[in-house]
Design a protein around this motif. Structure first.
Motif, PDB file in Angstrom:
ATOM      1  N   PHE A 283       0.840  -1.195   0.000  1.00 52.38           N
ATOM      2  CA  PHE A 283       0.000   0.000   0.000  1.00 52.38           C
ATOM      3  C   PHE A 283       0.876   1.246   0.000  1.00 52.38           C
ATOM      4  N   ALA A 284       1.885   1.277   0.874  1.00 54.85           N
ATOM      5  CA  ALA A 284       2.770   2.438   0.954  1.00 54.85           C
ATOM      6  C   ALA A 284       3.575   2.619  -0.324  1.00 54.85           C
ATOM      7  N   LEU A 285       3.905   1.514  -0.972  1.00 54.63           N
ATOM      8  CA  LEU A 285       4.691   1.588  -2.200  1.00 54.63           C
ATOM      9  C   LEU A 285       3.988   2.397  -3.277  1.00 54.63           C
ATOM     10  N   SER A 286       2.659   2.390  -3.280  1.00 53.20           N
ATOM     11  CA  SER A 286       1.913   3.131  -4.292  1.00 53.20           C
ATOM     12  C   SER A 286       2.060   4.648  -4.127  1.00 53.20           C
ATOM     13  N   PHE A 287       2.581   5.093  -2.957  1.00 50.50           N
ATOM     14  CA  PHE A 287       2.796   6.518  -2.716  1.00 50.50           C
ATOM     15  C   PHE A 287       4.273   6.903  -2.790  1.00 50.50           C
ATOM     16  N   ALA A 288       5.123   5.955  -3.175  1.00 45.58           N
ATOM     17  CA  ALA A 288       6.567   6.199  -3.141  1.00 45.58           C
ATOM     18  C   ALA A 288       7.001   7.311  -4.085  1.00 45.58           C
ATOM     19  N   SER A 289       6.284   7.493  -5.159  1.00 41.52           N
ATOM     20  CA  SER A 289       6.693   8.493  -6.140  1.00 41.52           C
ATOM     21  C   SER A 289       6.255   9.906  -5.777  1.00 41.52           C
ATOM     22  N   THR A 290       5.335  10.042  -4.820  1.00 43.78           N
ATOM     23  CA  THR A 290       4.796  11.363  -4.485  1.00 43.78           C
ATOM     24  C   THR A 290       5.082  11.794  -3.052  1.00 43.78           C
ATOM     25  N   PHE A 291       5.398  10.855  -2.163  1.00 38.85           N
ATOM     26  CA  PHE A 291       5.649  11.188  -0.764  1.00 38.85           C
ATOM     27  C   PHE A 291       7.103  10.913  -0.408  1.00 38.85           C
ATOM     28  N   THR A 292       7.574  11.614   0.616  1.00 40.21           N
ATOM     29  CA  THR A 292       8.958  11.472   1.039  1.00 40.21           C
ATOM     30  C   THR A 292       9.184  10.111   1.705  1.00 40.21           C
ATOM     31  N   THR A 293      10.439   9.685   1.728  1.00 36.08           N
ATOM     32  CA  THR A 293      10.776   8.414   2.374  1.00 36.08           C
ATOM     33  C   THR A 293      10.435   8.442   3.853  1.00 36.08           C
ATOM     34  N   SER A 294      10.647   9.576   4.506  1.00 31.47           N
ATOM     35  CA  SER A 294      10.342   9.691   5.932  1.00 31.47           C
ATOM     36  C   SER A 294       8.849   9.507   6.198  1.00 31.47           C
ATOM     37  N   SER A 295       8.013  10.050   5.321  1.00 35.49           N
ATOM     38  CA  SER A 295       6.578   9.895   5.518  1.00 35.49           C
ATOM     39  C   SER A 295       6.137   8.451   5.280  1.00 35.49           C
ATOM     40  N   LEU A 296       6.777   7.755   4.334  1.00 38.36           N
ATOM     41  CA  LEU A 296       6.475   6.336   4.126  1.00 38.36           C
ATOM     42  C   LEU A 296       6.851   5.532   5.362  1.00 38.36           C
ATOM     43  N   LEU A 297       7.987   5.870   5.976  1.00 38.82           N
ATOM     44  CA  LEU A 297       8.382   5.200   7.217  1.00 38.82           C
ATOM     45  C   LEU A 297       7.375   5.468   8.332  1.00 38.82           C
ATOM     46  N   ALA A 298       6.888   6.705   8.414  1.00 37.14           N
ATOM     47  CA  ALA A 298       5.879   7.030   9.429  1.00 37.14           C
ATOM     48  C   ALA A 298       4.639   6.175   9.240  1.00 37.14           C
ATOM     49  N   PHE A 299       4.232   5.984   7.996  1.00 36.85           N
ATOM     50  CA  PHE A 299       3.075   5.133   7.701  1.00 36.85           C
ATOM     51  C   PHE A 299       3.340   3.692   8.127  1.00 36.85           C
ATOM     52  N   LEU A 300       4.514   3.162   7.775  1.00 37.77           N
ATOM     53  CA  LEU A 300       4.838   1.760   8.039  1.00 37.77           C
ATOM     54  C   LEU A 300       5.048   1.478   9.519  1.00 37.77           C
ATOM     55  N   VAL A 301       5.467   2.489  10.283  1.00 35.70           N
ATOM     56  CA  VAL A 301       5.701   2.302  11.716  1.00 35.70           C
ATOM     57  C   VAL A 301       4.427   2.562  12.517  1.00 35.70           C
ATOM     58  N   PHE A 302       3.715   3.628  12.194  1.00 37.34           N
ATOM     59  CA  PHE A 302       2.562   4.049  12.991  1.00 37.34           C
ATOM     60  C   PHE A 302       1.339   3.176  12.724  1.00 37.34           C
ATOM     61  N   GLY A 303       1.117   2.797  11.478  1.00 33.93           N
ATOM     62  CA  GLY A 303      -0.077   2.043  11.114  1.00 33.93           C
ATOM     63  C   GLY A 303      -0.277   0.762  11.906  1.00 33.93           C
ATOM     64  N   PRO A 304       0.740  -0.122  11.997  1.00 31.71           N
ATOM     65  CA  PRO A 304       0.547  -1.368  12.754  1.00 31.71           C
ATOM     66  C   PRO A 304       0.316  -1.155  14.244  1.00 31.71           C
ATOM     67  N   MET A 305       0.800  -0.048  14.803  1.00 28.13           N
ATOM     68  CA  MET A 305       0.617   0.205  16.234  1.00 28.13           C
ATOM     69  C   MET A 305      -0.768   0.739  16.550  1.00 28.13           C
ATOM     70  N   ILE A 306      -1.284   1.600  15.685  1.00 30.72           N
ATOM     71  CA  ILE A 306      -2.565   2.255  15.929  1.00 30.72           C
ATOM     72  C   ILE A 306      -3.561   1.773  14.884  1.00 30.72           C
ATOM     73  N   ASP A 307      -4.333   0.786  15.253  1.00 27.21           N
ATOM     74  CA  ASP A 307      -5.288   0.172  14.335  1.00 27.21           C
ATOM     75  C   ASP A 307      -6.702   0.564  14.767  1.00 27.21           C
ATOM     76  N   ILE A 308      -7.314   1.460  14.007  1.00 29.24           N
ATOM     77  CA  ILE A 308      -8.633   1.970  14.382  1.00 29.24           C
ATOM     78  C   ILE A 308      -9.673   0.860  14.436  1.00 29.24           C
ATOM     79  N   LYS A 309      -9.563  -0.098  13.517  1.00 29.69           N
ATOM     80  CA  LYS A 309     -10.581  -1.151  13.478  1.00 29.69           C
ATOM     81  C   LYS A 309     -10.491  -2.090  14.687  1.00 29.69           C
ATOM     82  N   ALA A 310      -9.382  -2.029  15.425  1.00 29.41           N
ATOM     83  CA  ALA A 310      -9.221  -2.881  16.605  1.00 29.41           C
ATOM     84  C   ALA A 310      -9.525  -2.146  17.902  1.00 29.41           C
TER      85      ALA A 310
END
Length: 345
Positions: A283-310
């Motif tokens: 999912f994050a890879l689809s934004f690699a061309s438009t978002f910074t590497t740091s923001s992709l890391l934020a997505f990959l780190v924060f998403g698994p910790m904070i799961d709204i559906k759980a």
């Protein structure tokens, strides 16, 4: 029609590339949770708060559960007497620090191996730090819902080994709660779907019968997890495809190129989408061309910790203030580390 065709093509490509990892993760998770003795594992965890947080954060290598299953397993750990630091460390790190997620991230970002390294490093730092902070609360009962706190009180009054090893244990009680297969029952606790339909399994003296029951339970867990997580994968892939195709590129670029705005935007997206950590790298890879590497890391780190559906499941286990503290600390540390990566790495 051209945009619709492009969105559908991108959706299918994300789905086809990610599904094998979802299937592998679900299968391995169910197998390990069925056959690993958590009692011996818990006994080997250090009592020191910092060492316990480190050990708990690394247990994900043995229990590759995604963010749909880490909360029930952490609940089981707390009931079995695991220190708070280790249980919270596992809760936050397990969806990322496991072989399936690491492999899927490497496949998605094969040309950027540093993303794999920093995702592991940042996830460990955050999980260990928050686990260490929560170790100040020695007694877990104030953090838990009243029914669970009462159960811990009752269990603490019994001899540790008399209640579990005097005779062959019930299969349901001897293994960790399975991942991804829970509803909120009337008792405000997690309820297994297969428990509602199949009842309680009992061990027999016939080993082959026991193995058949285990295999049946394994297949049921795989089927149920694929049904739930597969739906989230389809939804997440559809959202990613639609954002890439239908949202004006100027808006995406304006958010994606700013150092702070890109990090905040991807953290918000991670919380809203709540896609399974097994496949969120695609999912994050689809934004690699438009978002910074740091923001992709934020997505990959924060998403698994904070799961709204759980959140519903977490509220059935933890007090609301505990979840607020957990979310706030994870968000702040993720933002700080992503910002540090943007400026210094």
């Amino acid at each position: 029609m051209t945009q619709l065709h492009n969105a559908f093509t991108l959706f299918l490509s994300l789905l086809v590339e990610a599904f094998p990892f979802l299937l592998l993760g679900v299968s391995l998770s169910s197998a390990l949770l069925l056959f690993i003795d958590e009692g011996k594992l818990i006994a080997s965890v250090p009592k020191n708060p910092l060492l316990g947080a480190i050990a708990g954060s690394c247990i994900g290598f043995l229990f590759p559960v995604c963010e749909c299953g880490n909360v029930p397993v952490a609940r089981r750990f707390l009931l079995q007497g695991l220190p708070n630091s280790a249980a919270i460390g596992f809760l936050l790190a397990a969806p990322t620090i496991n072989p399936i997620v690491i492999w899927s991230t490497w496949v998605a970002f094969r040309g950027q191996p540093e993303i794999v390294f920093y995702r592991i490093l940042f996830s460990l730092i955050i999980a260990i730090a928050i686990g260490w902070i929560f170790s100040v609360q020695k007694d877990p009962r104030p953090m838990l819902q009243p029914l669970l706190a009462k159960r811990i009180t009752l269990l603490s009054r019994q001899p540790r080994f008399a209640r579990s090893r005097q005779q062959e244990p019930n299969l349901k009680e001897s293994m960790l709660l399975q991942s991804g297969t829970f509803l909120l029952g009337s008792s405000n606790g997690p309820m297994r779907l297969d428990e509602m339909s199949a009842g309680t399994l009992s061990l027999t003296s016939n080993r082959s019968s026991v193995m058949r029951e285990r295999l049946k339970l394994f297949l049921e867990n795989v089927t149920q997890e694929l049904r739930e997580l597969g739906g989230m994968l389809i939804l997440g892939s559809a959202i990613a495809a639609c954002l890439q195709v239908f949202v004006p590129r100027e808006i995406v670029l304006s958010l994606g190129q700013g150092t702070i705005s890109s990090i905040l935007a991807m953290m918000l997206l991670a919380a809203i989408v709540s896609i399974c950590s097994t496949v969120d790298a695609f999912f994050a890879l689809s934004f690699a061309s438009t978002f910074t590497t740091s923001s992709l890391l934020a997505f990959l780190v924060f998403g698994p910790m904070i799961d709204i559906k759980a959140v519903g499941l977490m509220l059935s286990i933890f007090q609301p203030r505990m979840i607020v503290y957990l979310f706030a600390l994870a968000a702040q540390l993720t933002f700080i580390l992503a910002l540090f990566h943007s400026y210094f790495l």
